[in-house]
Design a protein around this motif. Structure first.
Motif, PDB file in Angstrom:
ATOM      1  N   ALA A 146       0.865  -1.188   0.000  1.00  0.00           N
ATOM      2  CA  ALA A 146       0.000   0.000   0.000  1.00  0.00           C
ATOM      3  C   ALA A 146       0.893   1.226   0.000  1.00  0.00           C
ATOM      4  CB  ALA A 146      -0.882  -0.007   1.237  1.00  0.00           C
ATOM      5  N   GLU A 147       0.713   2.112  -0.966  1.00  0.00           N
ATOM      6  CA  GLU A 147       1.458   3.364  -1.028  1.00  0.00           C
ATOM      7  C   GLU A 147       0.545   4.427  -1.639  1.00  0.00           C
ATOM      8  OE1 GLU A 147       4.610   3.741  -3.965  1.00  0.00           O
ATOM      9  OE2 GLU A 147       3.883   1.969  -5.008  1.00  0.00           O
ATOM     10  N   ALA A 148       1.010   5.672  -1.605  1.00  0.00           N
ATOM     11  CA  ALA A 148       0.174   6.774  -2.086  1.00  0.00           C
ATOM     12  C   ALA A 148      -0.169   6.600  -3.565  1.00  0.00           C
ATOM     13  CB  ALA A 148       0.892   8.099  -1.887  1.00  0.00           C
ATOM     14  N   VAL A 149      -1.413   6.902  -3.908  1.00  0.00           N
ATOM     15  CA  VAL A 149      -1.897   6.759  -5.287  1.00  0.00           C
ATOM     16  C   VAL A 149      -2.104   8.142  -5.886  1.00  0.00           C
ATOM     17  CG1 VAL A 149      -3.658   5.722  -6.745  1.00  0.00           C
ATOM     18  CG2 VAL A 149      -3.148   4.718  -4.525  1.00  0.00           C
ATOM     19  N   GLY A 150      -1.743   8.289  -7.158  1.00  0.00           N
ATOM     20  CA  GLY A 150      -1.945   9.586  -7.807  1.00  0.00           C
ATOM     21  C   GLY A 150      -1.951   9.454  -9.311  1.00  0.00           C
ATOM     22  N   GLY A 151      -1.862  10.592  -9.964  1.00  0.00           N
ATOM     23  CA  GLY A 151      -2.038  10.630 -11.410  1.00  0.00           C
ATOM     24  C   GLY A 151      -0.864  10.062 -12.199  1.00  0.00           C
ATOM     25  N   SER A 152      -1.119   9.901 -13.495  1.00  0.00           N
ATOM     26  CA  SER A 152      -0.096   9.390 -14.403  1.00  0.00           C
ATOM     27  C   SER A 152       1.027  10.402 -14.583  1.00  0.00           C
ATOM     28  CB  SER A 152      -0.720   9.105 -15.766  1.00  0.00           C
ATOM     29  OG  SER A 152      -1.705   8.127 -15.632  1.00  0.00           O
ATOM     30  N   TYR A 153       2.155   9.927 -15.047  1.00  0.00           N
ATOM     31  CA  TYR A 153       3.342  10.741 -15.336  1.00  0.00           C
ATOM     32  C   TYR A 153       3.843  11.488 -14.089  1.00  0.00           C
ATOM     33  CZ  TYR A 153       1.251   9.997 -19.908  1.00  0.00           C
ATOM     34  OH  TYR A 153       0.685   9.417 -21.006  1.00  0.00           O
ATOM     35  N   SER A 154       3.544  10.930 -12.921  1.00  0.00           N
ATOM     36  CA  SER A 154       3.907  11.630 -11.694  1.00  0.00           C
ATOM     37  C   SER A 154       4.852  10.754 -10.876  1.00  0.00           C
ATOM     38  CB  SER A 154       2.647  11.891 -10.881  1.00  0.00           C
ATOM     39  OG  SER A 154       2.122  10.642 -10.445  1.00  0.00           O
ATOM     40  N   GLY A 155       5.150  11.229  -9.680  1.00  0.00           N
ATOM     41  CA  GLY A 155       6.028  10.469  -8.791  1.00  0.00           C
ATOM     42  C   GLY A 155       5.284   9.446  -7.960  1.00  0.00           C
ATOM     43  N   TYR A 156       3.976   9.327  -8.178  1.00  0.00           N
ATOM     44  CA  TYR A 156       3.223   8.333  -7.414  1.00  0.00           C
ATOM     45  C   TYR A 156       3.611   6.917  -7.858  1.00  0.00           C
ATOM     46  CZ  TYR A 156       0.334  12.071  -5.561  1.00  0.00           C
ATOM     47  OH  TYR A 156      -0.083  13.187  -4.910  1.00  0.00           O
ATOM     48  N   ALA A 157       3.312   5.972  -6.992  1.00  0.00           N
ATOM     49  CA  ALA A 157       3.654   4.562  -7.238  1.00  0.00           C
ATOM     50  C   ALA A 157       5.158   4.361  -7.298  1.00  0.00           C
ATOM     51  CB  ALA A 157       2.993   4.043  -8.518  1.00  0.00           C
ATOM     52  N   ARG A 158       5.909   5.274  -6.701  1.00  0.00           N
ATOM     53  CA  ARG A 158       7.372   5.220  -6.838  1.00  0.00           C
ATOM     54  C   ARG A 158       7.983   4.037  -6.118  1.00  0.00           C
ATOM     55  NH1 ARG A 158       5.168   6.885  -2.208  1.00  0.00           N
ATOM     56  NH2 ARG A 158       6.492   7.845  -0.644  1.00  0.00           N
ATOM     57  N   ILE A 159       7.325   3.544  -5.066  1.00  0.00           N
ATOM     58  CA  ILE A 159       7.940   2.465  -4.292  1.00  0.00           C
ATOM     59  C   ILE A 159       7.802   1.134  -5.037  1.00  0.00           C
ATOM     60  CG2 ILE A 159       7.990   1.301  -2.055  1.00  0.00           C
ATOM     61  CD1 ILE A 159       8.806   4.285  -2.032  1.00  0.00           C
ATOM     62  N   SER A 160       6.602   0.851  -5.530  1.00  0.00           N
ATOM     63  CA  SER A 160       6.429  -0.381  -6.309  1.00  0.00           C
ATOM     64  C   SER A 160       7.259  -0.309  -7.580  1.00  0.00           C
ATOM     65  CB  SER A 160       4.957  -0.598  -6.644  1.00  0.00           C
ATOM     66  OG  SER A 160       4.395   0.562  -7.204  1.00  0.00           O
ATOM     67  N   THR A 161       7.332   0.879  -8.175  1.00  0.00           N
ATOM     68  CA  THR A 161       8.110   1.058  -9.402  1.00  0.00           C
ATOM     69  C   THR A 161       9.557   0.640  -9.206  1.00  0.00           C
ATOM     70  OG1 THR A 161       6.733   2.862 -10.166  1.00  0.00           O
ATOM     71  CG2 THR A 161       8.989   2.843 -10.984  1.00  0.00           C
ATOM     72  N   ASN A 162      10.143   1.052  -8.095  1.00  0.00           N
ATOM     73  CA  ASN A 162      11.581   0.828  -7.919  1.00  0.00           C
ATOM     74  C   ASN A 162      11.934  -0.428  -7.133  1.00  0.00           C
ATOM     75  OD1 ASN A 162      12.939   3.192  -9.206  1.00  0.00           O
ATOM     76  ND2 ASN A 162      11.488   4.272  -7.896  1.00  0.00           N
ATOM     77  N   SER A 163      10.938  -1.023  -6.492  1.00  0.00           N
ATOM     78  CA  SER A 163      11.267  -2.195  -5.669  1.00  0.00           C
ATOM     79  C   SER A 163      10.832  -3.513  -6.285  1.00  0.00           C
ATOM     80  CB  SER A 163      10.603  -2.060  -4.297  1.00  0.00           C
ATOM     81  OG  SER A 163       9.194  -2.136  -4.439  1.00  0.00           O
ATOM     82  N   GLY A 164       9.911  -3.458  -7.242  1.00  0.00           N
ATOM     83  CA  GLY A 164       9.395  -4.698  -7.828  1.00  0.00           C
ATOM     84  C   GLY A 164       8.239  -5.289  -7.035  1.00  0.00           C
ATOM     85  N   GLN A 165       7.887  -4.651  -5.904  1.00  0.00           N
ATOM     86  CA  GLN A 165       6.706  -5.112  -5.162  1.00  0.00           C
ATOM     87  C   GLN A 165       5.449  -4.687  -5.934  1.00  0.00           C
ATOM     88  OE1 GLN A 165       6.858  -6.924  -2.443  1.00  0.00           O
ATOM     89  NE2 GLN A 165       8.975  -6.635  -1.762  1.00  0.00           N
ATOM     90  N   THR A 166       4.319  -5.297  -5.604  1.00  0.00           N
ATOM     91  CA  THR A 166       3.087  -4.996  -6.340  1.00  0.00           C
ATOM     92  C   THR A 166       2.211  -4.053  -5.526  1.00  0.00           C
ATOM     93  OG1 THR A 166       3.196  -7.244  -7.138  1.00  0.00           O
ATOM     94  CG2 THR A 166       1.139  -6.095  -7.490  1.00  0.00           C
ATOM     95  N   SER A 167       1.885  -2.900  -6.109  1.00  0.00           N
ATOM     96  CA  SER A 167       1.031  -1.978  -5.354  1.00  0.00           C
ATOM     97  C   SER A 167      -0.442  -2.301  -5.606  1.00  0.00           C
ATOM     98  CB  SER A 167       1.325  -0.534  -5.746  1.00  0.00           C
ATOM     99  OG  SER A 167       0.988  -0.328  -7.080  1.00  0.00           O
ATOM    100  N   VAL A 168      -1.277  -1.837  -4.699  1.00  0.00           N
ATOM    101  CA  VAL A 168      -2.715  -2.082  -4.855  1.00  0.00           C
ATOM    102  C   VAL A 168      -3.190  -1.397  -6.137  1.00  0.00           C
ATOM    103  CG1 VAL A 168      -4.987  -1.684  -3.843  1.00  0.00           C
ATOM    104  CG2 VAL A 168      -3.047  -2.271  -2.372  1.00  0.00           C
TER     105      VAL A 168
END
Lengths: 890, 565
Positions: free
Chosen positions: A771-793
């Protein structure tokens, strides 16, 4: 030695060893090319290796581990050994005889790899546009226990995107042990270099085959002399990869104030720039005037990818993407169309290899229609006499299926394009050997369907889980390309192509062939036009008629699902065209086309010259063929390479003509993506053609025509090179030699070291839903799943929607995540944790700023697995979930 | 090459195999599985319970053991059974090559293999690489016999035997390469692949290999992804070259001295003999190369462990067997009498030296005066022994002297080996950690089991149904131990006391209500080899005694369950 340098060397060695391992396969499957596929062996290696690994893992035979990757490499090696087990001497002999070619290709590879790695090292950060998305795919694929890999931004689902290129990158990451952030930039450089050698190699083959044929058929002492293409193949990668559209030139002129005049009241005005009507460039230049493109607000180099613009009936502008390769590399996204480039060139090389085959079995068999007729009439016929069966028995067919099918998995839009190209090659060979008639069209269709089906079957596990973004076709009435836009985009290639086409038709075509070309071109262009208006009429009138029917009967359930879909499409069509009046749409759009005829006249002319050229090969004038199954004989004397170049131009033309009248319906609703994907491929096809044409013109033309054509081509070529020159200048003008880096995630370390520490911890932690902060496209949101390989909600909801995820899949995820962070009720938080099977709850700066956090519930009920000054990661164990579940029941 | 056609040949080898098998199966169920064994046993258990994803390495062990669990139930014996069975097959390659070695040589070698303490101990470990070692020997034997299809099968089984076999294969390949370099081109002793590479034999081998790899490696095609485990093993095997060393050179050196003194003394003697006498024997050259290369590779290999010495122990045994074979009493009766008498006297002297040495080593219990006396006694006996050897040499010649010296040494070393073997078979009640035991020895499993049963019966009426929690403990041996308790779980902390009957924690200070009482117990004992002094080492070599480190846990239970005894 710096780590980045070691990583670079590791990648260089890995891909080079892969190339050497795969060269026997290239040697075997591309025997008709003069370079025997040496320059494409790295690309072939990646394709076969990637395919084997992906397929075995998808079938649960291999595991998504380094061992699985080595397993696939072992199979590639075995395959390579088996295909050439009795022909090693031949291969070594070729290597001995062609050291010069090998050296040239290796030089092109190392220089281009170094060059683009250097450029990337000046701005390596993986931020902006869709880089985070690509990074997320790469990391998710690397960490998925099984294939299809997890969607990093939608827990519980697998990736619904063409992800083959990311599989290849993930394989290279694990074999070399390079960090994903570094690998991202090395991939950009590697694909640049692979495209460069593929382009070089293909143009080398075209020019050398052209020269060889010319020498062999000459009457002088050149007959036995080997043709040396010299430095000319280098124009292959230059045309494909380096050259830009003319927007760079326009930016330069604009910055200098050319064509602008200052009125007495101090205001700037320009008829030229107003006529051109390019966003930003219609505005006066900023002073002081300079030759160097600059923009006070905004990014000047971005405009080159948006020079096309469509307008609705009510003159609302619609953004169109017209990326070309250099722009894509400058942007440095690892988007599928970039990753597919070397493989698209491989598909062209396969087409060339088929084209140059002397005794291609397909031409000796009978087509299905005749075979069936004979069988029905009781004649003795063998199944093996079928052309199709003969073709299925060839290794060329299966290799073509592997490559084109791979394109479907790399960048789905490319699949039909290159299947079509190979089909057209076979058709042209049939025209050359048997003459043009309606059976040639049957040949084309049969071969395309067969090859397409084989390509789908080979990659079936992908298609079973893939939801296409395309939802049918829509007619393009108001949306069309204007002549100035087309020429701005493709002038660098159109100019040499037109010069050559005029020379070819003037020198070799008869009047009859030119008439054939004109008729064909008129049928195609006006035929498409007609079809699009019929479609337009259907979409305009039929939904209205159906709506009337519903209102008359008063039964809203009168129509079935398909009819309802047609009504919806009609509605979309109205909305997009900007009017609800069918007659307005049909008549006004026609008027606009005639008001801006530049593009369709250009295409009409070009198609006429191309088809006229192809008809030179038509053997019907040579001799009569009694039966289709007779041994074919060629009657033409024209160098066959002309024919292949004509086909490249023809395919490119098809890609430019089709979206003038019809486009694919996607989430955006207008031509944005159709033009993007089609023009990008047209660029590759025409780039190769133009590079080859330069050499042909150099050989064939005589002064003074040669000098005039050289001058014109040089000028337009230089104009096309202005964009890359200023583009590179912009990237390296403030270069910091001390801080060159290839690590695309180093910025996280610089700006938020605590977050980087948490990401590194998560990279090693077991895969769970995050679970991490959710936001719009082309942004810094989802940065943790992006860089860690974990799956965000849920990551970028807009993008998930683009990938065909419907409301049922996305549900209330975004709101639920907000609830999870904000609620003070543990019961409510439990529900969210359970519903999405969340294993980690991430608390960082973004979560704090995004939500009014309530951490007390987590502190009381969850364990802190990781924490530092700015980050906390709570772990949700299975026992908590189990307990939650019981509590939930209570 | 002598061909042996003894009447009872098969019976003899069968009996030796029975001896080997007995030594490997003896007391196999005793003692809990240590952490290293438990990791593999738990994976096999997961596979048995239907999780094929666990087969990422050592596929052969996991598949055979999970089948065993399915048929015979889950037990310590089941976890160790197949390595023991396959380890006992080490006799088979000797049997297959008996004509190459000669009957006496092969007999001696098979006895040595059947009884060597490291080979026996390693065969008794769940998940060990012993099957891989045996299959490599079988591969070489069948290849030498030109049985290519079976060689292919053996190669397939080798590849399925875990990542540790790759260090051995590396040693064999490097040795073979050097051998080829040393033997001049064209010489008959050069290993020739010509026949193999040209005939159908290559195909047979590939069929055997692929068939085994695919069919056995996938558990009869039930677990296709298990095929991949071979490549995971290759990757992890070679990635060990980047590991951080955990075993010191001293441990390796002491390991050689403690476990391989018999093969070293005779094997190295054999190597020197072949080198100095210039005997043109390709097998001896290759075996000597394996020993030298093996020693270098093991020393350089950062992840080396003491059991890796097996890779040099086996060729040393072959070389030693050759030396032992050549030992015989003289045909001259008078000389034979002297030899026998000399050997008896030498053995008595060695015994005296040994007893005094044990006394000296056990310095804690003796006074300085006694120590002085013991050292004087040892030196005196040694001087007498040397004088005796000089006299025998002067009176009866070199050969008689050699026998009087070598045979008692061999007997003493053999006895030492047998005593170590006793430790391997868990015959004594004393905990005797060995250098080749990478993990500590698990103790008290029986007592813990009894406690669990008692508490569980008093709570649930069933020996296994108690609610047990392991709090923040990641201990594979303990996880394996609780496998039979369906209500046992591992948690980070106690979520709900009311749901729990028994708790095991590492920490003595966990938050629990007064309803729970705790008692600590020793779960594992091991020696910290890094802290050993010279005196500690000597004590360990002689008495197998050293300071043991305990790994303690605390067992918590409800007071209400502790009624009665």
């Amino acid at each position: 030695m710096d780590w980045a340098m070691i990583d670079f060397i590791l990648w260089y060695l890995t891909i080079s060893i892969l190339g050497l391992l795969s060269f026997p396969i290239a040697f075997r499957v591309l025997p008709n090319l003069t370079s025997k596929g040496y320059g494409l062996s790295r690309v072939i290696g990646l394709l076969v290796w990637g395919f084997l690994f992906w397929l075995l893992t998808s079938l649960q035979i291999a595991q998504n581990t380094l061992g699985g990757i080595i397993f696939a490499l072992g199979l590639l090696f075995l395959f390579s050994y088996l295909v050439l087990r009795n022909n090693w001497r031949e291969l070594f002999h070729w290597i001995k005889e062609n050291r010069n070619v090998i050296l040239q290709i290796e030089l092109v590879f190392i220089i281009s790899f170094c060059f683009w790695a250097f450029i990337r090292s000046t701005y390596p950060d993986i931020v902006g546009t869709e880089k985070p998305m690509e990074m997320a795919f790469i990391n998710a694929i690397s960490r998925s226990p099984i294939f299809p890999p997890n969607d990093p931004w939608l827990s519980g689902y697998s990736i619904s995107y063409y992800y083959f290129g990311y599989v290849m990158i993930s394989m290279l990451i694990r074999v070399t042990g390079v960090l994903p952030g570094v690998a991202f930039n090395l991939s950009s450089a590697l694909w640049f270099a692979l495209t460069a050698i593929a382009g070089y190699s293909l143009v080398y083959n075209l020019i050398s085959s052209y020269g060889q044929y010319k020498n062999t058929n000459s009457t002088n002492n050149k007959q036995n002399r080997k043709f040396n293409p010299g430095i000319w193949p280098i124009f292959g990668p230059i045309f494909i990869l380096i050259m830009g559209n003319l927007e760079g030139l326009l930016e330069m002129l604009h910055s200098k104030g050319v064509f602008w005049t200052k009125n007495l009241d101090g205001n700037w005005s320009s008829e030229f720039w107003s006529w051109l009507n390019l966003k930003e460039l219609v505005n006066p230049p900023s002073e002081p005037l300079t030759w160097i493109p600059e923009r006070v607000t905004g990014i000047w180099w971005w405009r080159a990818s948006r020079i096309l613009e469509d307008f609705t009936f009510s003159m609302d502008a619609k953004e169109i993407i017209d990326e070309f390769p250099f722009f894509s590399y400058l942007l440095a996204d690892l988007h599928p169309h970039v990753l597919a480039m070397p493989f698209a060139i491989l598909a062209i090389a396969i087409a060339l290899n088929i084209y140059l085959e002397k005794d291609f079995p397909i031409l000796a068999g009978v087509n299905f229609q005749n075979w069936f007729r004979d069988w029905k009439s009781g004649e003795s016929v063998n199944f093996s006499d079928l052309r199709l069966v003969k073709w299925l028995k060839t290794r060329e067919f299966w290799f073509a299926a592997l490559a084109t099918g791979g394109l479907g998995f790399l960048n789905t839009w490319d699949f039909p394009i290159y299947v079509g190209l190979i089909g057209m090659v076979i058709m042209l060979r049939a025209i050359q050997e048997r003459g043009w008639n309606s059976e040639r069209l049957m040949d084309l269709i049969t071969m395309c369907i067969t090859l397409g089906a084989a390509g789908v079957i080979l990659y079936l596990p992908f298609y079973l889980g893939f939801g296409s973004q395309a939802g049918g076709f829509l007619p393009s009435l108001f949306f069309f390309t204007k002549g100035k836009q087309l020429w701005m985009m493709f002038a660098g290639m159109l100019v040499p192509a037109f010069i050559w086409l005029i020379w070819l038709n003037w020198k070799h075509s008869s009047k009859k062939q030119l008439i054939q070309g004109s008729v064909f071109s008129a049928i195609i262009v006006f035929g498409f036009w007609f079809v699009s208006y019929i479609f337009g009429w259907v979409f305009s009138v039929v939904p209205q008629w159906m709506n009337n029917l519903i209102s008359q009967t008063g039964n809203p359930n009168l129509l079935n699902g398909k009819a309802q879909e047609l009504i919806n499409m009609g509605g979309l069509f109205y909305g997009m065209q900007g009017s609800s009046n069918p007659s307005e749409i049909l008549i006004d759009s026609l008027g606009r086309r005639f008001a801006f005829p530049g593009a369709w006249i250009t295409l009409l002319l070009m198609l006429m010259l191309v088809w006229g050229g192809i008809m030179i090969y038509n053997s019907e004038n040579g001799f009569a063929i009694s039966k289709e199954s007779d041994v074919p004989k060629s009657t033409y004397t024209l160098n066959p390479i002309h024919g292949f170049v004509l086909l490249l131009l023809l395919m490119g033309l098809a890609l430019v003509i089709v979206p003038e009248f019809i486009y694919l319906r996607d989430q955006f609703g207008w031509r944005m993506n159709t033009i993007f994907k089609f023009y990008f491929q047209a660029w590759i096809l025409w780039g190769i053609a133009a590079a080859t044409i330069l050499s042909i013109l150099r050989i064939e033309l005589k002064t003074p025509v040669k000098q005039i054509s050289n001058l014109i081509i040089s000028l337009i070529f230089l104009a096309g090179c202005i964009y890359p020159i200023f583009g590179i200048r912009m990237k390296i003008q403030n270069i910091d030699w001390q801080n060159l880096s290839l690590d695309g995630t180093a910025h996280i370390q610089r700006y938020n070291a605590d977050e980087m520490e948490a990401i590194e911890w998560l990279r090693e932690a077991p895969i769970e839903v995050l679970a991490e902060a959710v936001g719009g496209s082309y942004s810094g949101y989802a940065r943790i799943s992006t860089n860690s390989g974990q799956t965000s909600v849920i990551g970028w909801p807009g993008h998930e929607s683009q990938w065909g995820r419907d409301g049922g899949m996305l549900g209330r995820r975004e709101q639920d995540i907000e609830t999870l962070y904000r609620t003070s009720s543990w019961q409510e938080a439990q529900r969210v944790l359970n519903e999405y099977d969340i294993g980690y709850v991430y608390i960082g700066n973004l979560e704090e700023s995004q939500y009014r956090l309530n951490l007390e519930k987590f502190d009381r009920n969850l364990e802190i697995l990781f924490s530092n000054k700015n980050v906390k990661i709570y772990g949700v164990s299975d026992d908590v979930k189990e307990k939650n579940y019981i509590d939930g029941e209570q | 090459m002598k061909k042996y056609s003894g009447k009872y040949e098969y019976v003899i080898y069968f009996l030796i195999w029975l001896l080997a098998l007995s030594l490997r199966l003896w007391n196999l169920d005793s003692g809990g599985l240590n952490d290293g064994e438990a990791i593999w046993a738990l994976k096999a258990l997961d596979l048995h319970r239907g999780e094929p994803g666990v087969i990422t390495s050592n596929g052969l062990y996991l598949i055979t053991t999970s089948i065993h669990f399915s048929i015979f139930g889950i037990s310590n014996l089941g976890a160790r059974f197949w390595p023991a069975i396959m380890g006992s097959m080490i006799i088979l390659p000797v049997f297959l090559q008996r004509n190459l070695f000669g009957p006496k040589f092969a007999f001696i070698l098979s006895v040595l293999f059947s009884m060597d303490p490291i080979l026996v101990n390693f065969s008794r470990e769940a998940g060990s690489s012993m099957p891989g070692i045996v299959f490599i020997l079988l591969l070489l034997s069948f290849f030498n016999l030109k049985k290519y299809f079976i060689s292919g099968i053996m190669l397939g089984l080798v590849l399925l035997s875990g990542n540790q076999i790759w260090i051995g294969l590396t040693i064999l390949v490097i040795s073979g390469f050097i051998y080829q370099l040393l033997i001049r081109r064209g010489e008959s002793n050069r290993i020739s692949f010509e026949y193999f590479l040209t005939g159908k034999s290559r195909l047979y081998l590939i069929f055997g290999l692929l068939g085994t790899w695919i069919i056995i490696g996938s558990g009869g095609l039930i677990y296709p992804s298990a095929i991949n485990s071979v490549f995971n093993d290759i990757v992890s095997g070679f990635s060990l070259w980047g590991a951080i060393p955990t075993v010191s050179f001293i441990e390796l050196g002491v390991g050689l001295l403690a476990y391989a003194s018999l093969p070293i003394v005779f094997g190295v003697f054999g190597m020197i003999r072949y080198a100095t006498k210039n005997e043109n024997n390709p097998q001896n050259l290759y075996l000597s190369l394996i020993v030298i290369v093996g020693l270098v590779v093991i020393l350089v290999f950062p992840a080396h462990e003491v059991w890796h010495l097996i890779w040099i122990l086996i060729p040393l045994y072959v070389l030693a067997a050759k030396q032992i074979e050549s030992l015989d009493f003289s045909s001259d009766k008078s000389k034979a009498l002297v030899e026998k008498l000399g050997i008896v006297v030498a053995l008595i002297m060695m015994m005296v030296i040994n007893l005094n040495f044990r006394g000296v080593t056990n310095s804690i219990y003796i006074s300085p005066e006694e120590m002085q006396q013991r050292i004087i006694s040892m030196v005196a006996v040694l001087i007498v022994f040397i004088i005796m050897i000089i006299f025998i040499w002067y009176g009866w010649g070199v050969e008689t002297t050699k026998r009087v010296f070598i045979i008692p040494v061999g007997i003493v070393l053999f006895i030492i080996s047998i005593s170590i073997l006793g430790n391997s078979l868990s015959m004594s009640n004393q905990i005797t950690p060995e250098l080749f035991d990478t993990y500590g020895e698990v103790i008290n499993t029986g007592r813990l089991s009894e406690t669990f049963h008692g508490l569980s019966i008093s709570k649930t009426g069933n020996a296994y149904f108690a609610d047990i929690r392991l709090i923040d403990i990641q201990k594979p041996s303990l996880n394996w131990f609780i496998r039979d308790y369906p209500n046992a779980k591992i948690e980070e902390y106690v979520f709900d006391e009311s749901q729990v009957d028994i708790i095991i924690s590492k920490d003595e200070n966990i938050e629990l209500s007064s309803e729970f009482v705790g008692q600590d117990f020793v779960w594992e004992q091991k020696i910290n080899w890094k802290n050993m002094t010279l005196n500690n080492w000597l004590q360990w070599i002689v008495f197998r005694q050293a300071d043991l480190e305990n790994d303690n846990f605390v067992l918590w239970s409800r007071q209400s369950l502790l009624t009665g005894d």
